[in-house]
Write a protein that holds these residues in place. Structure first.
Motif, PDB file in Angstrom:
ATOM      1  N   ILE A 236       0.808  -1.156   0.552  1.00  0.00           N
ATOM      2  CA  ILE A 236      -0.335   0.033  -0.178  1.00  0.00           C
ATOM      3  C   ILE A 236       0.416   0.886  -0.561  1.00  0.00           C
ATOM      4  O   ILE A 236       1.643   1.670   0.423  1.00  0.00           O
ATOM      5  CB  ILE A 236      -1.065  -0.167   1.755  1.00  0.00           C
ATOM      6  CG1 ILE A 236      -2.034  -1.105   1.267  1.00  0.00           C
ATOM      7  CG2 ILE A 236      -1.508   1.123   1.302  1.00  0.00           C
ATOM      8  CD1 ILE A 236      -2.724  -1.629   2.578  1.00  0.00           C
ATOM      9  N   LEU A 237       0.553   2.341  -0.720  1.00  0.00           N
ATOM     10  CA  LEU A 237       1.682   3.636  -1.288  1.00  0.00           C
ATOM     11  C   LEU A 237       0.347   4.214  -0.572  1.00  0.00           C
ATOM     12  O   LEU A 237      -0.544   4.389  -0.999  1.00  0.00           O
ATOM     13  CB  LEU A 237       1.608   3.535  -2.372  1.00  0.00           C
ATOM     14  CG  LEU A 237       2.785   2.674  -2.808  1.00  0.00           C
ATOM     15  CD1 LEU A 237       3.535   3.141  -4.559  1.00  0.00           C
ATOM     16  CD2 LEU A 237       4.132   2.338  -1.778  1.00  0.00           C
TER      17      LEU A 237
ATOM     18  N   ILE B   1       3.990   2.181   2.687  1.00  0.00           N
ATOM     19  CA  ILE B   1       4.518   3.251   2.674  1.00  0.00           C
ATOM     20  C   ILE B   1       4.108   4.941   2.464  1.00  0.00           C
ATOM     21  O   ILE B   1       3.091   5.186   1.813  1.00  0.00           O
ATOM     22  CB  ILE B   1       5.315   3.397   1.344  1.00  0.00           C
ATOM     23  CG1 ILE B   1       6.417   2.423   1.303  1.00  0.00           C
ATOM     24  CG2 ILE B   1       6.331   4.353   0.653  1.00  0.00           C
ATOM     25  CD1 ILE B   1       7.268   2.105   0.280  1.00  0.00           C
ATOM     26  N   ILE B   2       4.046   5.458   3.223  1.00  0.00           N
ATOM     27  CA  ILE B   2       3.685   6.847   3.802  1.00  0.00           C
ATOM     28  C   ILE B   2       4.151   7.985   2.753  1.00  0.00           C
ATOM     29  O   ILE B   2       5.340   7.778   2.852  1.00  0.00           O
ATOM     30  CB  ILE B   2       3.043   7.022   4.395  1.00  0.00           C
ATOM     31  CG1 ILE B   2       2.424   6.037   5.800  1.00  0.00           C
ATOM     32  CG2 ILE B   2       2.680   8.658   5.270  1.00  0.00           C
ATOM     33  CD1 ILE B   2       1.354   6.594   7.246  1.00  0.00           C
ATOM     34  N   PHE B   3       3.030   8.845   2.265  1.00  0.00           N
ATOM     35  CA  PHE B   3       4.028   9.779   1.392  1.00  0.00           C
ATOM     36  C   PHE B   3       3.635  10.952   2.006  1.00  0.00           C
ATOM     37  O   PHE B   3       2.088  10.607   2.890  1.00  0.00           O
ATOM     38  CB  PHE B   3       3.871   9.892  -0.026  1.00  0.00           C
ATOM     39  CG  PHE B   3       3.636   9.286  -0.950  1.00  0.00           C
ATOM     40  CD1 PHE B   3       5.256   8.444  -0.258  1.00  0.00           C
ATOM     41  CD2 PHE B   3       2.781   8.657  -1.784  1.00  0.00           C
ATOM     42  CE1 PHE B   3       5.421   7.381  -1.624  1.00  0.00           C
ATOM     43  CE2 PHE B   3       3.091   7.459  -2.459  1.00  0.00           C
ATOM     44  CZ  PHE B   3       4.403   7.229  -2.396  1.00  0.00           C
ATOM     45  N   THR B   4       4.569  11.859   2.202  1.00  0.00           N
ATOM     46  CA  THR B   4       3.921  13.738   2.762  1.00  0.00           C
ATOM     47  C   THR B   4       4.739  14.778   2.322  1.00  0.00           C
ATOM     48  O   THR B   4       5.532  14.307   2.171  1.00  0.00           O
ATOM     49  CB  THR B   4       3.548  13.664   4.598  1.00  0.00           C
ATOM     50  OG1 THR B   4       3.083  14.491   4.914  1.00  0.00           O
ATOM     51  CG2 THR B   4       4.969  13.977   4.973  1.00  0.00           C
ATOM     52  N   SER B   5       3.841  15.635   2.135  1.00  0.00           N
ATOM     53  CA  SER B   5       4.534  16.611   1.942  1.00  0.00           C
ATOM     54  C   SER B   5       4.537  17.932   2.987  1.00  0.00           C
ATOM     55  O   SER B   5       5.983  18.327   3.227  1.00  0.00           O
ATOM     56  CB  SER B   5       3.713  18.005   1.168  1.00  0.00           C
ATOM     57  OG  SER B   5       2.342  17.742   1.693  1.00  0.00           O
ATOM     58  N   SER B   6       4.457  17.241   4.578  1.00  0.00           N
ATOM     59  CA  SER B   6       4.647  18.079   5.374  1.00  0.00           C
ATOM     60  C   SER B   6       6.555  17.163   6.299  1.00  0.00           C
ATOM     61  O   SER B   6       6.649  16.063   5.971  1.00  0.00           O
ATOM     62  CB  SER B   6       4.157  17.235   6.848  1.00  0.00           C
ATOM     63  OG  SER B   6       4.074  17.534   8.096  1.00  0.00           O
TER      64      SER B   6
END
Length: 121
Positions: free
Chosen positions: A48-49, A77-82
């Motif tokens: 899971i992305l 896997i987690i994406f963030t712009s934070s």
């Protein structure tokens, strides 16, 4: 290998999906967290992305649901712009395997995906 990609940025979602498909993965892509969660409930994914900030349901909520409600150990896997460190720590507490800051490098993402999938094999 089947991957779900939940990302509300159309350009990033489509470019990552194209890249991963060129590497032999099957990618189901969603721009809404609720739609992604519905797909997770009805399909078997190898990975899971998800972006953290999603319309409908956040990436954190998806992670928590997968770990606690479904009881799955599928790699996440987690994406963030934070750039907030606490957000990263919270995602690991909920059960995320990896955390990648945006902008996402496809080459780095591929290395992390392969590493996670190898440990599950």
């Amino acid at each position: 290998m089947r991957i779900i990609l939940s990302e509300d940025n159309d350009i990033l979602r489509k470019s990552l999906s194209f890249f991963l498909e060129s590497k032999g993965f099957t990618v189901d892509q969603f721009s809404d967290g609720k739609e992604a969660l519905d797909a997770i409930e009805t399909n078997n994914y190898d990975l899971i992305l998800t972006d953290i900030n999603m319309p409908g349901i956040s990436g954190m909520e998806i992670t928590q649901y997968v770990r606690e409600t479904i009881g799955s150990d599928v790699p996440i896997i987690i994406f963030t712009s934070s750039g907030v460190e606490q957000t990263e720590l919270d995602s690991f507490d909920l059960g995320a395997n990896e955390f990648i800051a945006k902008p996402v490098s496809p080459a780095v993402l591929l290395v992390r995906i392969n590493k996670l999938l190898k440990t599950r094999a």
